[in-house]
Design a protein around this motif. Structure first.
Motif, short mmCIF file in Angstrom:
data_model
loop_
_atom_site.label_atom_id
_atom_site.label_comp_id
_atom_site.label_asym_id
_atom_site.label_seq_id
_atom_site.Cartn_x
_atom_site.Cartn_y
_atom_site.Cartn_z
N LEU A 155 0.83 -1.21 0.00
CA LEU A 155 0.00 0.00 0.00
C LEU A 155 0.86 1.25 0.00
CD1 LEU A 155 -2.75 1.42 0.27
CD2 LEU A 155 -2.55 1.16 2.75
N GLN A 156 1.94 1.26 0.78
CA GLN A 156 2.83 2.41 0.84
C GLN A 156 3.45 2.70 -0.52
OE1 GLN A 156 3.06 4.43 3.33
NE2 GLN A 156 1.97 3.22 4.86
N ILE A 157 3.95 1.66 -1.18
CA ILE A 157 4.56 1.83 -2.49
C ILE A 157 3.52 2.29 -3.51
CG2 ILE A 157 5.71 0.64 -4.41
CD1 ILE A 157 7.04 -1.16 -2.30
N LEU B 184 10.12 16.78 12.62
CA LEU B 184 9.82 15.40 12.97
C LEU B 184 9.97 14.53 11.72
CD1 LEU B 184 8.73 13.69 15.39
CD2 LEU B 184 6.48 13.96 14.37
N VAL B 185 10.76 13.49 11.82
CA VAL B 185 10.99 12.59 10.69
C VAL B 185 10.70 11.17 11.15
CG1 VAL B 185 12.65 11.71 9.02
CG2 VAL B 185 12.75 14.11 9.71
N VAL B 186 9.84 10.47 10.41
CA VAL B 186 9.54 9.07 10.69
C VAL B 186 9.99 8.26 9.48
CG1 VAL B 186 7.77 7.39 11.31
CG2 VAL B 186 7.57 9.76 12.08
N ALA B 187 10.95 7.35 9.68
CA ALA B 187 11.54 6.60 8.57
C ALA B 187 10.49 5.72 7.88
CB ALA B 187 12.68 5.73 9.10
N SER B 188 10.59 5.65 6.57
CA SER B 188 9.64 4.88 5.77
C SER B 188 10.03 3.41 5.72
CB SER B 188 9.58 5.44 4.35
OG SER B 188 8.86 4.57 3.50
N PRO B 189 9.06 2.51 5.83
CA PRO B 189 9.35 1.08 5.68
C PRO B 189 9.72 0.70 4.25
CG PRO B 189 6.98 1.44 5.82
CD PRO B 189 7.63 2.76 6.11
N ILE B 190 9.40 1.56 3.29
CA ILE B 190 9.74 1.26 1.89
C ILE B 190 11.25 1.17 1.71
CG2 ILE B 190 9.59 2.07 -0.49
CD1 ILE B 190 6.99 3.43 0.20
N GLU B 191 11.97 2.12 2.31
CA GLU B 191 13.43 2.08 2.22
C GLU B 191 13.97 0.80 2.85
OE1 GLU B 191 17.34 4.81 3.32
OE2 GLU B 191 15.40 5.27 4.23
N ASP B 192 13.47 0.46 4.04
CA ASP B 192 13.92 -0.75 4.71
C ASP B 192 13.64 -1.99 3.86
OD1 ASP B 192 14.77 0.74 6.85
OD2 ASP B 192 12.96 0.40 8.03
N TYR B 193 12.49 -1.98 3.21
CA TYR B 193 12.11 -3.15 2.39
C TYR B 193 13.07 -3.35 1.23
CZ TYR B 193 9.59 -6.01 -0.98
OH TYR B 193 9.26 -6.98 -1.90
N ASP C 99 12.81 8.58 -4.87
CA ASP C 99 11.72 8.79 -3.92
C ASP C 99 11.49 7.59 -3.00
OD1 ASP C 99 11.36 11.24 -4.99
OD2 ASP C 99 9.46 10.80 -5.99
N TYR C 100 12.13 6.47 -3.30
CA TYR C 100 11.88 5.26 -2.51
C TYR C 100 12.29 5.46 -1.04
CZ TYR C 100 16.68 3.75 -1.65
OH TYR C 100 17.96 3.66 -1.17
N SER C 101 13.24 6.36 -0.79
CA SER C 101 13.77 6.51 0.56
C SER C 101 13.17 7.70 1.31
CB SER C 101 15.30 6.69 0.50
OG SER C 101 15.63 7.87 -0.22
N ILE C 102 12.18 8.36 0.73
CA ILE C 102 11.62 9.55 1.37
C ILE C 102 10.81 9.16 2.61
CG2 ILE C 102 9.94 11.41 1.10
CD1 ILE C 102 10.76 11.69 -1.76
N PRO C 103 11.11 9.78 3.75
CA PRO C 103 10.37 9.49 4.98
C PRO C 103 9.13 10.37 5.10
CG PRO C 103 12.12 11.01 5.46
CD PRO C 103 12.20 10.73 3.97
#
Length: 381
Positions: free
Chosen positions: A15-17, A256-265, A294-298
């Motif tokens: 869904l995020q991607i 405030l920055v919350v890391a995206s799970p897309i980058e981790d994936y 854009d894959y790493s954008i939080p």
């Protein structure tokens, strides 16, 4: 997509991607970005590659399952109680907390109790087109109104009076002050007085610039009043109070920055053994190429934390307002930079304290004061 209350990423990696690609196709930036693909270690193309809409929709509606995505489970999406399709949550508790704290007065959904949703949508549209700091101000006003109503209901209950009593419509200033108390600690200069002068505005034009900012705030406030005005909370809708609320965010916000799970994936896929990686990339690579950098954008925004916002500045601080990488929600921490003695004031730096004295003073002028901390006293000419 993040929880509208605690800012955890929600739904699924797919869904995020899918949402990121969908917004990308619309030419909408979902979040402000930081970081680069080179630093992350994934090999991505600098140019984005388009994907068919049906592939993006399959990601968003759950029709397509990406390899190893189960290793990155996210909380299920909980919709807004008012069905506004703008606010979503990671849990029922977050949905209820947001509804009770802010959202019940700011929801434009069909099941919302807001009487003038058209006016509310005009206010939101104006904020999105001009300055989204108005949304934060609206949340403060909404929070105070809702807290006032709860305090008044409790007060009447204790006195054994019913809500149908005529005194329910009376104005109770002490209760309004009590409702305002959580916000009062961050109450600062008015927005048009404290906002930094942009580099492209000459000092001779400063008065006109600040008047334009004040007019913009006035326009926003009129739209908000039309949407959620409460006569018992009338002082909250004065331009002076509205300006102070916005100024509070202008001076005391914390990035405030919350890391995206897309980058981790995608990093996980990149680190797989060769045979598994090749097999997985048959499915994942087209999506990675389409995302580009854009894959790493939080998720990146601004927040107001009462404790942090009450801390004074020092150019030689003993603490730091900090967003840890392991914090996957909207929380932040205050960490000690050195041993702090009992009774010693805890201070943080509002700027980059490694700059020379003159540069520090220039930056701090935007906060409306000249620093007189021990370091500045020692370094001043």
């Amino acid at each position: 997509m993040v929880c509208s209350y605690c800012f955890q990423f929600i739904g699924s990696v797919e869904l995020q991607i899918g949402r990121k690609l969908y917004l990308q196709d619309l030419g909408v930036s979902a979040v402000d970005g930081c970081g680069s693909s080179d630093e992350a270690g994934c090999s991505v193309s600098s140019e984005k590659v388009g994907l068919p809409q049906d592939a993006i929709q399959s990601l968003m509606n759950g029709g397509l399952k990406l390899p190893y995505s189960d290793n990155f489970s996210l909380p299920a999406v909980v919709p807004c109680a008012g069905a506004c399709e703008e606010a979503y949550y990671c849990s029922k508790s977050c949905a209820e907390a947001d509804w009770d704290s802010f959202h019940s007065l700011l929801c434009t959904g069909q099941q919302s109790s807001v009487s003038n949703t058209k006016a509310l949508m005009k206010f939101t549209k104006h904020a999105n087109e001009t300055n989204d700091i108005f949304i934060l101000a609206a949340k403060v006003i909404s929070f105070t109104i809702l807290r006032y109503r709860k305090l008044k209901a409790s007060h009447l209950e204790q006195k054994g009076k019913h809500k149908s009593s005529n005194c329910c419509n009376s104005y109770n200033f002490p209760l309004l002050l009590e409702a305002w108390k959580p916000v009062s600690m961050g109450f600062k200069k008015r927005w048009w007085d404290c906002i930094a002068l942009p580099e492209d505005v000459e000092s001779c034009d400063e008065v006109d610039f600040r008047m334009q900012i004040k007019d913009l705030a006035f326009e926003s406030l009129q739209l908000l009043k039309e949407a959620i005005y409460d006569e018992e909370c009338a002082p909250l809708f004065s331009l002076d109070i509205y300006g102070h609320i916005i100024g509070m965010f202008e001076l005391n916000n914390l990035d405030l920055v919350v890391a995206s799970p897309i980058e981790d994936y995608f990093l996980y896929i990149d680190d797989l053994p060769c045979s598994q990686k090749k097999e997985a990339e048959k499915i994942t690579k087209p999506f990675l190429d389409a995302l580009g950098e854009d894959y790493s954008i939080p998720c990146q925004g601004t927040a107001f934390f009462p404790v942090q916002s009450c801390m004074n500045h020092s150019c030689n601080p003993n603490a730091k307002a900090f967003k840890r990488e392991e914090d996957r929600d909207g929380q932040a921490s205050i960490i000690a930079l050195r041993r702090i003695l009992k009774g010693e004031e805890i201070t943080i730096s509002y700027i980059d304290e490694d700059r020379p004295y003159a540069e520090r003073q220039e930056l701090l002028a935007d906060y409306g004061f000249r620093c007189g901390c021990p370091r500045c006293i020692e370094e001043q000419p």
